[in-house]
Design a protein around this motif. Structure first.
Motif, PDB file in Angstrom:
ATOM      1  N   LYS A   1       0.808  -1.219   0.000  1.00  0.00           N
ATOM      2  CA  LYS A   1       0.000   0.000   0.000  1.00  0.00           C
ATOM      3  C   LYS A   1       0.844   1.273   0.000  1.00  0.00           C
ATOM      4  CE  LYS A   1      -4.081  -1.940   2.295  1.00  0.00           C
ATOM      5  NZ  LYS A   1      -5.019  -1.820   3.428  1.00  0.00           N
ATOM      6  N   THR A   2       2.123   1.151   0.258  1.00  0.00           N
ATOM      7  CA  THR A   2       2.971   2.342   0.374  1.00  0.00           C
ATOM      8  C   THR A   2       3.484   2.844  -0.976  1.00  0.00           C
ATOM      9  OG1 THR A   2       4.973   1.016   0.689  1.00  0.00           O
ATOM     10  CG2 THR A   2       3.724   1.623   2.661  1.00  0.00           C
ATOM     11  N   PHE A   3       3.259   2.082  -2.039  1.00  0.00           N
ATOM     12  CA  PHE A   3       3.812   2.454  -3.346  1.00  0.00           C
ATOM     13  C   PHE A   3       2.757   3.060  -4.264  1.00  0.00           C
ATOM     14  CE2 PHE A   3       6.232  -1.324  -1.900  1.00  0.00           C
ATOM     15  CZ  PHE A   3       7.481  -0.734  -1.758  1.00  0.00           C
ATOM     16  N   ASN A   4       3.159   4.100  -5.011  1.00  0.00           N
ATOM     17  CA  ASN A   4       2.272   4.673  -6.025  1.00  0.00           C
ATOM     18  C   ASN A   4       2.159   3.757  -7.237  1.00  0.00           C
ATOM     19  OD1 ASN A   4       1.072   7.012  -5.134  1.00  0.00           O
ATOM     20  ND2 ASN A   4       2.675   8.378  -5.897  1.00  0.00           N
ATOM     21  N   ILE A   5       3.247   3.036  -7.543  1.00  0.00           N
ATOM     22  CA  ILE A   5       3.247   2.109  -8.673  1.00  0.00           C
ATOM     23  C   ILE A   5       3.711   0.743  -8.145  1.00  0.00           C
ATOM     24  CG2 ILE A   5       4.072   1.707 -11.032  1.00  0.00           C
ATOM     25  CD1 ILE A   5       4.584   4.651 -11.294  1.00  0.00           C
ATOM     26  N   PRO A   6       2.830   0.046  -7.404  1.00  0.00           N
ATOM     27  CA  PRO A   6       3.238  -1.199  -6.739  1.00  0.00           C
ATOM     28  C   PRO A   6       3.666  -2.301  -7.702  1.00  0.00           C
ATOM     29  CG  PRO A   6       0.849  -0.875  -6.616  1.00  0.00           C
ATOM     30  CD  PRO A   6       1.431   0.404  -7.098  1.00  0.00           C
ATOM     31  N   MET A   7       3.076  -2.374  -8.877  1.00  0.00           N
ATOM     32  CA  MET A   7       3.442  -3.430  -9.825  1.00  0.00           C
ATOM     33  C   MET A   7       4.906  -3.306 -10.242  1.00  0.00           C
ATOM     34  SD  MET A   7       2.277  -6.126 -11.359  1.00  0.00           S
ATOM     35  CE  MET A   7       0.506  -6.066 -11.554  1.00  0.00           C
ATOM     36  N   ALA A   8       5.367  -2.084 -10.392  1.00  0.00           N
ATOM     37  CA  ALA A   8       6.767  -1.873 -10.772  1.00  0.00           C
ATOM     38  C   ALA A   8       7.703  -2.387  -9.689  1.00  0.00           C
ATOM     39  CB  ALA A   8       7.023  -0.395 -11.036  1.00  0.00           C
ATOM     40  N   GLN A   9       7.331  -2.202  -8.429  1.00  0.00           N
ATOM     41  CA  GLN A   9       8.166  -2.686  -7.319  1.00  0.00           C
ATOM     42  C   GLN A   9       8.248  -4.214  -7.342  1.00  0.00           C
ATOM     43  OE1 GLN A   9       9.304   0.780  -6.545  1.00  0.00           O
ATOM     44  NE2 GLN A   9       9.896  -0.737  -5.024  1.00  0.00           N
TER      45      GLN A   9
END
Length: 352
Positions: free
Chosen positions: A244-252
């Motif tokens: 939930k902390t990422f704006n673009i979680p898929m990239a992470q």
């Protein structure tokens, strides 16, 4: 063009219209499905059925009644007076969501490529303007290229995730399936938002294709494709701690597979966002042309300038605010679409 090719083109356009910045980056999946834990899988299945049924119905109604735009669709459904209010509401929603898409491109460039946000925004605006020169045919062509690549890439990442023993475990908590109703509410809001916004492209598409069999199969394959993408993304994002902390979680999540796949992903996400932006701008352009009587190019430039100004805000904040607000509003519109035959005669009388 053969019927099979037309079916696939309709399906690709449907998928490309729905898959925007929030969907492509994984932010929507986290917001509406991952947040419910494993119960989010039930939400995805419910969402898939909604995409298949209601998306197909919109195209078939447009073909049957000759709706060449979402304005005509809403005018018939709600009557001219109330239809004017709904169309005005659509205008606000489309500006909001298109701004979210543009903001998503800025975040993509900034977070994943280390390029200033403004360059990402200007990049998608330029490509959008060029695509709009071709009108609806430009949208069909873009989606026919982008959507197969998007589905193939999503399935590949899900396969790699399931085959990786260090990643193939879900990191979110597992709430009781039936004690938490958020999965159902989230899915309902998600369907209402995405399907009602897809009217912008599905209405003129159904009118142009005007073939019941092609629209049925195109809607079915399109809805099924969206379900597969959601399930694949859910599998991948479920392995990411603190998702939930990422704006673009898929990239992470994808960074674990090396820089090459990561950069391919960035290109795919840009294509996904681009396909939705051009659909939204197309719908906005058709409505504003009726009101302002300007040339198409001037209308497109005006739309993009307004959306750029709004899109300079934070992507995550814009998405959470606009999508839930517009999804809730969309529930009302969705109700009328589902029970369309009940209101048909009344709507016809109001138009006289």
């Amino acid at each position: 063009m053969s019927n099979k090719k037309k079916i696939l083109q309709v399906a690709a356009t449907y998928i490309g219209t729905v898959v925007g910045a929030g969907f492509a980056t994984g932010k929507e999946i986290v917001e509406f499905f991952i947040s419910s834990g494993v119960a989010g899988l039930l939400g995805i299945l419910f969402t898939g059925l909604g995409f298949i049924w209601i998306g197909t119905k919109i195209m078939r109604l447009s073909s049957q009644y000759g709706f060449d735009s979402y304005q005509a669709f809403n005018d018939y459904l709600f009557g001219k007076k109330f239809g004017l209010f709904i169309n005005s509401l659509f205008l606000v929603i489309l500006f909001g969501t298109t701004s979210v898409m543009i903001a998503g491109t800025g975040s993509l460039f900034q977070e994943q490529l280390g390029i200033a946000k403004i360059w990402g925004i200007l990049f998608i605006v330029l490509f959008c303007f060029l695509a709009m020169l071709k009108g609806l045919q430009g949208i069909l062509t873009v989606n026919s290229i982008i959507v197969p690549i998007m589905i193939g890439f999503t399935l590949l990442i899900a396969y790699l995730t399931l085959g990786n023993p260090t990643l193939s475990h879900w990191s979110f908590p597992f709430p009781e399936l039936w004690s938490d109703s958020r999965w159902f509410i989230n899915a309902l809001v998600y369907v209402s938002y995405n399907v009602t916004m897809a009217i912008v492209v599905l209405a003129p598409l159904g009118n142009e294709i005007n073939d019941e069999r092609i629209l049925k199969w195109g809607g079915f394959i399109g809805g099924l494709g969206l379900t597969v993408i959601l399930l694949s993304s859910f599998i991948v994002l479920g392995t990411l701690p603190h998702v939930k902390t990422f704006n673009i979680p898929m990239a992470q999540a994808i960074k674990a597979y090396g820089p090459l796949i990561h950069y391919v992903y960035v290109a795919v996400v840009f294509g996904e966002i681009f396909s939705t932006v051009i659909g939204n701008v197309f719908g906005l352009g058709r409505q504003l042309q009726n009101w302002l009587h300007l040339s198409q190019n001037k209308i497109v430039i005006l739309i993009l300038l307004i959306c750029v100004c709004i899109g300079l805000g934070d992507f995550g904040t814009l998405l959470a605010f606009f999508y839930r607000l517009f999804g809730t509003i969309g529930l009302f519109i969705l109700f009328f679409i589902i029970f369309f035959p009940v209101f048909t005669l009344r709507s016809q009388k109001r138009l006289k």
